[in-house]
Write an enzyme that holds these catalytic residues in place. Sequence first.
Site, PDB file in Angstrom:
ATOM      1  N   LYS A  59       7.701  11.293   0.867  1.00  0.00           N
ATOM      2  CA  LYS A  59       8.812  10.612   0.849  1.00  0.00           C
ATOM      3  C   LYS A  59       8.841  10.429  -0.948  1.00  0.00           C
ATOM      4  O   LYS A  59       7.864  10.140  -1.113  1.00  0.00           O
ATOM      5  CB  LYS A  59       8.163   9.019   1.352  1.00  0.00           C
ATOM      6  CG  LYS A  59       9.639   7.849   1.411  1.00  0.00           C
ATOM      7  CD  LYS A  59       9.175   6.896   2.317  1.00  0.00           C
ATOM      8  CE  LYS A  59       8.760   5.745   1.746  1.00  0.00           C
ATOM      9  NZ  LYS A  59       8.574   5.286   0.386  1.00  0.00           N
ATOM     10  N   GLU A  63      15.238   0.164   1.363  1.00  0.00           N
ATOM     11  CA  GLU A  63      14.209  -1.209   1.490  1.00  0.00           C
ATOM     12  C   GLU A  63      15.531  -2.737   0.523  1.00  0.00           C
ATOM     13  O   GLU A  63      16.219  -1.715  -0.035  1.00  0.00           O
ATOM     14  CB  GLU A  63      13.495  -0.926   0.164  1.00  0.00           C
ATOM     15  CG  GLU A  63      12.619  -2.000   0.173  1.00  0.00           C
ATOM     16  CD  GLU A  63      10.843  -1.368  -0.321  1.00  0.00           C
ATOM     17  OE1 GLU A  63      10.639  -0.370  -0.351  1.00  0.00           O
ATOM     18  OE2 GLU A  63      10.578  -2.685  -0.783  1.00  0.00           O
ATOM     19  N   ASP A 114       2.743   3.845  -0.776  1.00  0.00           N
ATOM     20  CA  ASP A 114       1.733   3.763  -2.475  1.00  0.00           C
ATOM     21  C   ASP A 114       1.846   2.191  -2.072  1.00  0.00           C
ATOM     22  O   ASP A 114       1.622   2.253  -3.264  1.00  0.00           O
ATOM     23  CB  ASP A 114       2.374   4.881  -3.820  1.00  0.00           C
ATOM     24  CG  ASP A 114       3.774   3.840  -3.371  1.00  0.00           C
ATOM     25  OD1 ASP A 114       4.567   3.576  -3.166  1.00  0.00           O
ATOM     26  OD2 ASP A 114       4.913   4.397  -4.430  1.00  0.00           O
ATOM     27  N   SER A 115       2.581   1.665  -0.736  1.00  0.00           N
ATOM     28  CA  SER A 115       2.534   0.159  -1.259  1.00  0.00           C
ATOM     29  C   SER A 115       1.368  -0.178  -1.499  1.00  0.00           C
ATOM     30  O   SER A 115      -0.104  -1.067  -1.490  1.00  0.00           O
ATOM     31  CB  SER A 115       2.589  -1.119  -0.286  1.00  0.00           C
ATOM     32  OG  SER A 115       2.352   0.140   1.155  1.00  0.00           O
TER      33      SER A 115
HETATM   34  O1  KIV Z   1       4.888   2.725  -0.015  1.00  0.00           O
HETATM   35  C1  KIV Z   1       5.477   1.844   0.725  1.00  0.00           C
HETATM   36  O2  KIV Z   1       4.302   1.242   2.138  1.00  0.00           O
HETATM   37  C2  KIV Z   1       6.326   1.886   1.170  1.00  0.00           C
HETATM   38  C3  KIV Z   1       7.124   0.975   2.401  1.00  0.00           C
HETATM   39  C4  KIV Z   1       7.771  -0.028   2.347  1.00  0.00           C
HETATM   40  C5  KIV Z   1       8.979   1.921   3.277  1.00  0.00           C
HETATM   41  O3  KIV Z   1       7.633   2.591   0.762  1.00  0.00           O
END
Ligand code: KIV
Length: 256
Positions: free
Chosen positions: A109, A175, A41-42
Site C-alpha cells: 500500500k 481515510e 505503518d501505524s
Molecule cells: O497504517 C495503517 O494502519 C493504515 C490504516 C489505518 C489504513 O494505513
Amino acid sequence: MRKIKKIISKKNKTKIVSLTAYSKNVASILDNYCDIILVGDSLGSVLYNYKSTREVTLNTMIEHSKSVRMGIKKSLMIVDMPHNTYRTPKDALKNAKQIMKKTKCDGVKLEGGKKIYETIKTLVKNKIPVMGHLGLLPQSDKTFKFKGKKNLERVHIIRDSQLLEKAGVFSIVLECVETSLAKLITQNITVPTIGIGASKYCDGQILVFDDLIGLNPINYKFVKKYANIRNYISKSVSNYSKEVRKIKFPNKKNSF
Ligand code: KIV
C-alpha cells in the site's frame, strides 16, 4: 492474483472486512474474519510511540510482516510501504520487491495520488499488486483533519481516485473522507474503496486493531471500541500480582 481478483469481485456485492495486524498471534485470530489484513505503518505510533509514521523504516515493516505472515492462512496480506521508500519509481520497485520477497505478502500500500501515478504504474507493470490510499495521508499530512470540506480538496481527491484506478490499483483506502465524497468516489470507480472514517458507503472498512479492542486509550470519532481490553488485562495482571505476593502462584499444578 486469484486472491486479488476475489477482493475486486466483492464490489457491489458484499462488504470487505479489513483490519491491521503487527504480529502472528493477532493475525491468526483476525484471519478467521477478515478479507484483508494490513501490516500498517501505524505501528510506528501504536507500538513505538513515534511522533509520526514517517519514522518507520523498511526493516521494521519487514520484520513485523514476517511475523504476521506466520499467522495468516486465507486473508489477503498487504504491507504498507514506509515514508521515503517510494520517492521514485525505481526506488519503489526495488523496495516493493524486497517487501514481497522477504514477507511473502500479497501486495503493498502506498499513500498519495497524482504524485505517485507513475510509481504505481511501474509496480503494477512488474506484477506487484498495489492498494492506494487517499484522503488523510498520515505520512505527509500536517493538520490531521478530515478531508473533503473544501471544494478544491474534493476535486483533487476525485481526480486522484481516477488516476489510481487508471494506474492499476486493486483497491483504495479512503481515510477520514467526508461522507458524500466517499460515496461519490465509491460509485464512480470500478475497484473497491476501503474506508476508515469515510462512512458506510465505502465497499469495505478497515480499523487499527488496537483501537477496535480498546487497547489504545485514545478515543477517535471514527472508531467503535468493540471491547475494553485494557480493563481485562488490568484485572488479569492484578490477580496475578496478588497471587504471586500471597505465594498462591505457582501452585503444585504449575510445578515440576
Ligand atoms: O497504517 C495503517 O494502519 C493504515 C490504516 C489505518 C489504513 O494505513
